[in-house]
Design an enzyme around this catalytic site. Structure first.
Site, PDB file in Angstrom:
ATOM      1  N   HIS A  35      30.792  18.762 -17.892  1.00 39.84           N
ATOM      2  CA  HIS A  35      32.080  19.415 -17.669  1.00 39.84           C
ATOM      3  C   HIS A  35      32.761  18.837 -16.422  1.00 39.84           C
ATOM      4  O   HIS A  35      32.272  19.013 -15.311  1.00 39.84           O
ATOM      5  CB  HIS A  35      31.817  20.911 -17.495  1.00 39.84           C
ATOM      6  N   HIS A  77      42.229  18.295 -13.981  1.00 40.38           N
ATOM      7  CA  HIS A  77      42.124  19.575 -14.679  1.00 40.38           C
ATOM      8  C   HIS A  77      43.445  20.340 -14.782  1.00 40.38           C
ATOM      9  O   HIS A  77      43.712  20.991 -15.782  1.00 40.38           O
ATOM     10  CB  HIS A  77      41.078  20.468 -14.011  1.00 40.38           C
TER      11      HIS A  77
HETATM   12 CA    CA Z   1      38.476  21.185 -19.889  1.00 35.58          CA
END
Ligand code: CA
Length: 327
Positions: A35, A77
């Protein structure tokens, strides 16, 4: 005696051959997605975090994608720069009326001059995860989706491994309001680098339901598509996802029911999704944020084995892989 040795050797070779696919299958049953890279150890979405993640051998490495002013897909992000870069000191006069700096207001060249840091809170200036890499130290930069694909494909060549990419199209409606079709731009890059079908080790994800449906039905993408979900979907909605997606990415809490004593119970989400042939890749497994679990191992085994999810997104790929290996 010699014949016996040959026989033993042959047996060993054939038992190896028989056991190898089993081992691979066992591992392949649970997917580990790094992630934002190995973001538990290095600032999220930096090349360094991606290289470190690669060395841990997850199944996929994740890219979140936002466009620059000159339409370069940037791996970051948020649509904002404020909480992961030094943009406020480098470009003090380039914020919008809300006081925030948007990726889309900067060219790729300008973005590359910024220093990237461990995520911090803009108002308190405090690091979001206090035990992670120290904020504002060392030197990290932003990069394009193309640069990251070249890193991963380059490592696939030099190591002989085949680690996939797991890009997320961020805020397509925001991009459209700014006059840009982010999905078309991202799909073009993916095609240029050989990711066109479900066999190509690429999973494309998006929270925006209309956009992911459009990617399948209008833009005719044949990629493996994952519908990210923030809230518990109704069964009808899940069936609709199955008309264009291959999987769902729910918040892990959507898999959990009410705790009975010290026992976890589970919602029907995984079973419902599996009936529709949808894989389930929940987010996010963080070893330094345990929530209702007493250990990271309990979180991973509860979600992956008791709730039967097919894999998940983790900031700590090495720790998650180790737990999976022990099962
Ligand atoms: Ca993501």
């Amino acid at each position: 005696m010699r014949n016996l040795l040959v026989l033993i050797l042959l047996c060993l070779i054939s038992s190896c051959q028989q056991s190898t696919p089993k081992q691979i299958n066992k591992k392949a049953t649970k997917i580990v997605v790094a992630h934002r890279g190995a973001s538990g150890y290095l600032p999220e979405h930096t090349m360094e975090a991606k290289a470190m993640a690669y060395a841990m051998h997850p199944n996929y490495i994740e890219q979140d994608i936002v466009l620059s002013k000159d339409n370069v897909p940037i791996v970051i992000h948020d649509i904002l720069l404020n909480e992961v870069t030094d943009v406020e000191s480098k470009f003090p006069n380039r914020s919008r009326n809300d006081g925030k700096h948007y990726v889309i207001d900067f060219t790729f060249k300008e973005l590359q001059t910024l220093n990237v840091t461990e995520r911090f809170n803009r108002l308190s200036a405090k690091q979001h995860y206090p035990n992670r890499f120290p904020a504002t130290t060392s030197s990290f930069k932003l990069h394009s989706l193309q640069q990251e694909i070249e890193l991963i494909q380059g490592l696939n060549k030099s190591t002989g491994k085949n680690i996939g990419i797991y890009p997320e199209i961020k805020k397509p409606a925001f991009h459209l309001k700014e006059g840009e079709d982010i999905s078309k731009i991202v799909l073009k890059v993916l095609t240029d680098y050989g990711y066109t079908s479900k066999k190509d080790n690429c999973i494309l994800q998006c929270f925006d339901e209309k956009e992911l449906e459009r990617i399948r039905k209008e833009l005719n993408s044949a990629l493996f598509l994952v519908q990210l979900i923030q809230y518990q979907p109704q069964t009808k909605k899940l069936a609709h996802y199955a008309t264009y997606a291959d999987g769902i990415g729910p918040w892990y809490k959507q898999l959990l029911g009410k705790k009975e004593g010290d026992q976890f119970t589970f919602t029907s989400l995984v079973a419902d999704a599996h009936k529709l042939n949808l894989k389930v890749h929940p987010y996010t497994f963080r070893a330094d944020v345990l929530g209702e679990f007493s250990s990271f191992k309990e979180k991973v085994t509860t979600i992956l084995y008791k709730a039967n999810a097919d894999g998940g997104f983790t900031d700590f790929p090495d720790k998650m892989l180790k737990i999976i290996k022990q099962q």
